[in-house]
Structure formats: C-alpha cells, structure tokens
Enzyme design. Sequence first.
Site, mmCIF file in Angstrom:
data_model
loop_
_atom_site.group_PDB
_atom_site.id
_atom_site.type_symbol
_atom_site.label_atom_id
_atom_site.label_comp_id
_atom_site.label_asym_id
_atom_site.label_seq_id
_atom_site.Cartn_x
_atom_site.Cartn_y
_atom_site.Cartn_z
ATOM 1 N N LYS A 25 11.915 34.708 31.379
ATOM 2 C CA LYS A 25 12.744 35.444 32.352
ATOM 3 C C LYS A 25 13.850 36.244 31.644
ATOM 4 O O LYS A 25 14.075 37.411 31.951
ATOM 5 C CB LYS A 25 13.396 34.484 33.370
ATOM 6 C CG LYS A 25 12.410 33.628 34.145
ATOM 7 C CD LYS A 25 13.101 32.735 35.155
ATOM 8 C CE LYS A 25 14.027 31.686 34.586
ATOM 9 N NZ LYS A 25 13.383 30.653 33.726
ATOM 10 N N ARG A 137 13.433 28.523 20.420
ATOM 11 C CA ARG A 137 14.339 29.619 20.838
ATOM 12 C C ARG A 137 15.648 29.581 20.053
ATOM 13 O O ARG A 137 16.215 28.524 19.810
ATOM 14 C CB ARG A 137 14.639 29.498 22.331
ATOM 15 C CG ARG A 137 15.730 30.468 22.773
ATOM 16 C CD ARG A 137 15.885 30.574 24.261
ATOM 17 N NE ARG A 137 15.824 29.311 24.948
ATOM 18 C CZ ARG A 137 15.640 29.194 26.256
ATOM 19 N NH1 ARG A 137 15.482 30.264 26.997
ATOM 20 N NH2 ARG A 137 15.607 28.009 26.824
HETATM 21 P P1 AP5 Z 1 18.890 28.840 32.445
HETATM 22 O O1 AP5 Z 1 19.693 29.389 31.352
HETATM 23 O O2 AP5 Z 1 18.646 29.664 33.656
HETATM 24 O O3 AP5 Z 1 17.544 28.288 31.833
HETATM 25 P P2 AP5 Z 1 16.048 28.285 32.413
HETATM 26 O O4 AP5 Z 1 15.797 28.820 33.764
HETATM 27 O O5 AP5 Z 1 15.636 26.896 32.188
HETATM 28 O O6 AP5 Z 1 15.353 29.356 31.597
HETATM 29 P P3 AP5 Z 1 15.439 29.556 30.125
HETATM 30 O O7 AP5 Z 1 16.666 30.323 29.755
HETATM 31 O O8 AP5 Z 1 15.242 28.223 29.424
HETATM 32 O O9 AP5 Z 1 14.101 30.365 29.831
HETATM 33 P P4 AP5 Z 1 13.677 31.872 30.092
HETATM 34 O O10 AP5 Z 1 12.642 31.898 31.166
HETATM 35 O O11 AP5 Z 1 14.857 32.786 30.259
HETATM 36 O O12 AP5 Z 1 12.943 32.149 28.708
HETATM 37 P P5 AP5 Z 1 13.334 33.111 27.482
HETATM 38 O O13 AP5 Z 1 13.140 34.544 27.847
HETATM 39 O O14 AP5 Z 1 14.643 32.723 26.887
HETATM 40 O O15 AP5 Z 1 19.565 27.472 32.995
HETATM 41 C C1 AP5 Z 1 20.108 26.503 32.117
HETATM 42 C C2 AP5 Z 1 20.782 25.414 32.958
HETATM 43 O O16 AP5 Z 1 21.866 25.976 33.726
HETATM 44 C C3 AP5 Z 1 19.883 24.728 34.015
HETATM 45 O O17 AP5 Z 1 19.119 23.683 33.458
HETATM 46 C C4 AP5 Z 1 20.944 24.243 35.029
HETATM 47 O O18 AP5 Z 1 21.596 23.093 34.574
HETATM 48 C C5 AP5 Z 1 21.960 25.378 35.035
HETATM 49 N N1 AP5 Z 1 21.654 26.411 36.058
HETATM 50 C C6 AP5 Z 1 21.336 27.719 35.811
HETATM 51 N N2 AP5 Z 1 21.106 28.371 36.978
HETATM 52 C C7 AP5 Z 1 21.284 27.467 37.976
HETATM 53 C C8 AP5 Z 1 21.156 27.520 39.385
HETATM 54 N N3 AP5 Z 1 20.778 28.670 40.011
HETATM 55 N N4 AP5 Z 1 21.404 26.403 40.097
HETATM 56 C C9 AP5 Z 1 21.792 25.254 39.495
HETATM 57 N N5 AP5 Z 1 21.912 25.126 38.150
HETATM 58 C C10 AP5 Z 1 21.654 26.218 37.390
HETATM 59 O O19 AP5 Z 1 12.143 32.729 26.459
HETATM 60 C C11 AP5 Z 1 12.054 31.447 25.870
HETATM 61 C C12 AP5 Z 1 11.608 31.565 24.414
HETATM 62 O O20 AP5 Z 1 10.266 32.039 24.387
HETATM 63 C C13 AP5 Z 1 12.424 32.570 23.584
HETATM 64 O O21 AP5 Z 1 12.579 32.073 22.289
HETATM 65 C C14 AP5 Z 1 11.565 33.844 23.568
HETATM 66 O O22 AP5 Z 1 11.759 34.609 22.387
HETATM 67 C C15 AP5 Z 1 10.164 33.284 23.687
HETATM 68 N N6 AP5 Z 1 9.260 34.117 24.487
HETATM 69 C C16 AP5 Z 1 9.571 34.752 25.667
HETATM 70 N N7 AP5 Z 1 8.486 35.399 26.142
HETATM 71 C C17 AP5 Z 1 7.476 35.136 25.253
HETATM 72 C C18 AP5 Z 1 6.098 35.522 25.196
HETATM 73 N N8 AP5 Z 1 5.532 36.289 26.163
HETATM 74 N N9 AP5 Z 1 5.352 35.072 24.157
HETATM 75 C C19 AP5 Z 1 5.912 34.293 23.176
HETATM 76 N N10 AP5 Z 1 7.212 33.909 23.160
HETATM 77 C C20 AP5 Z 1 7.981 34.326 24.201
#
Ligand code: AP5
Length: 227
Positions: A25, A137
Amino acid sequence: MASLDHLKTQAERRLIFLGPAGCGKGTQSAVVKEAFKLNHLSTGDMLREAVAAGTDLGKKAKAIMDAGELVSDSIVLGLVEQKISSCPNGFILDGFPRTVAQAEGLSELTKKLNTPIDAVILFDIDEDLLLRRVCGRRVHAPSGRVYHIEFNPPKVEGKDDITGEPLIHRKDDNEETFKKRMAVYKSETAPLIDYYTKANLLHRIDASKPTADVSKAILSLLCAATH
Ligand code: AP5
C-alpha cells in the site's frame, strides 16, 4: 466490478488502499500520489510521527503499535479528520479505514465535506509472501520512502538513496508481531471487503506481482477512466 466512468469528467481522485501488512500500500501510494498529485494520508505514518515527537497520543499509540494491535477508532478518525479537508486534488487513504466503525465514521465525514470516495483498491495477495516483505523492509522515516533488502535495495546498504540518511527497521516488522497483525487484519479489517463490495466501490488488483506491474495495473485502472 464497479465502473470508474465518472472519473473521466472529474479532476479529483479519492481513493482507499486496502490490504494486509506488507501488501504494498505504501509503495504504490508513492506512485499514485505522484501521478495524480494527491495527498497521501497514511494513518500508520501519522501515528509513527506522533510516537517520534513524543506527544501524549504518541505515548499511548507506541505500545499498541509495537504489539500489532489497533489504535482506537476515535483517535485515528480524529487524525484523518484533521487532514482530509485540505486535499485539493483528492487523497489516498493508506491503512484507513481498518474497522467497520472507522468506515462508518469516514462515510459521515465525506458526506459532511461532500467528498465521496471514488474507489477502494484491494491489494490481493497470498499470506505466504507477506512475511518476507515485512521482515526485509527498511524505511527512511522522514520521507516515508520504502526499501526492501532483497526486492528493492537502496544503492548503499542501510542509507536512503536521496539524502544518504540511515534507514530504519520498524519495530513491528518481525515475525511475531506480523502474525498478530495478520490476525487483527482478518478479524477487524477483512470485513471491509464485503462492506465496500456492497457499496459498489471495490476493485481488486494482484499485489503478488513485481512492483512495476502492480503500479501499471493500478494506474491503468485509474487512468483508463481519464481517456
Ligand atoms: P501501517 O503503517 O498502516 O502498517 P500496515 O497496514 O500493516 O501496512 P504496512 O506499512 O506494514 O505495509 P504496506 O502495505 O504499506 O507495504 P509496503 O508498501 O511498505 O500500521 C502500523 C500500525 O499502526 C498498525 O499495526 C496499528 O497499530 C496502527 N494503525 C495504523 N492505522 C490504523 C488504523 N486505521 N486504525 C487503528 N490502528 C492503526 O511494502 C512492504 C515491503 O514490501 C517493502 O519493503 C517494499 O519495498 C516491498 N514491496 C512492496 N511491493 C512489493 C512488490 N510488488 N514486490 C516485492 N516487494 C514489494
């Protein structure tokens, strides 16, 4: 699938990116933000900023985030409300809403501001791929730029490509917390798939493909409506 034809005559884009931890995302938000000059509203980033600043909110949120639990609906709704009214071309909501209560709060807010959501993009991906993505990551915290030690490594190990500043390994990016985050996603967030399908807003993309292919799929979904 819901039609996006109405975007042909509309300059703004108001989008929700929905999917589990590590599905991409944040990575895709950077691409779509640039393409349409949108505001990227990530509740995770907003909460991490509060933690880094040591505010009362940050102190409350830190333990919850480190444990992979959800911060309260009222806190995150308050954060989004502060930002959403000042997005001239529209916005990408990344990681919000995460519960049905948050979706209902958002619905009231967008009605009040007359800024309806155009599309919810669901990042479809097999759970097995996510742990490797999350654990590898690395993040440049000030800008939110995201790297991966294997799939998208920085030019110099451990350093941001643009500023040369150090990259961080998020405290919640470990196997144990990831399992908790997945369980919370399944119980609290996955019901939004049904919620937004019924609202005729849901679009699925295959998020297991390489980053460039995922970007292409999302942009073509959104651009197709602009030509
Ligand atoms: P948040 O920061 O929102 O984390 P998340 O939703 O768990 O999502 P991530 O940031 O872990 O993943 P992403 O989908 O953005 O992946 P990314 O692009 O980085 O939330 C963290 C915490 O905050 C929650 O647990 C909660 O406690 C709190 N919180 C936040 N919002 C909340 C809400 N609305 N309500 C309540 N609590 C809340 O990619 C991941 C990795 O994969 C990177 O290294 C990237 O380089 C790699 N990658 C990406 N795409 C690909 C691909 N196509 N192929 C290979 N590698 C890839």
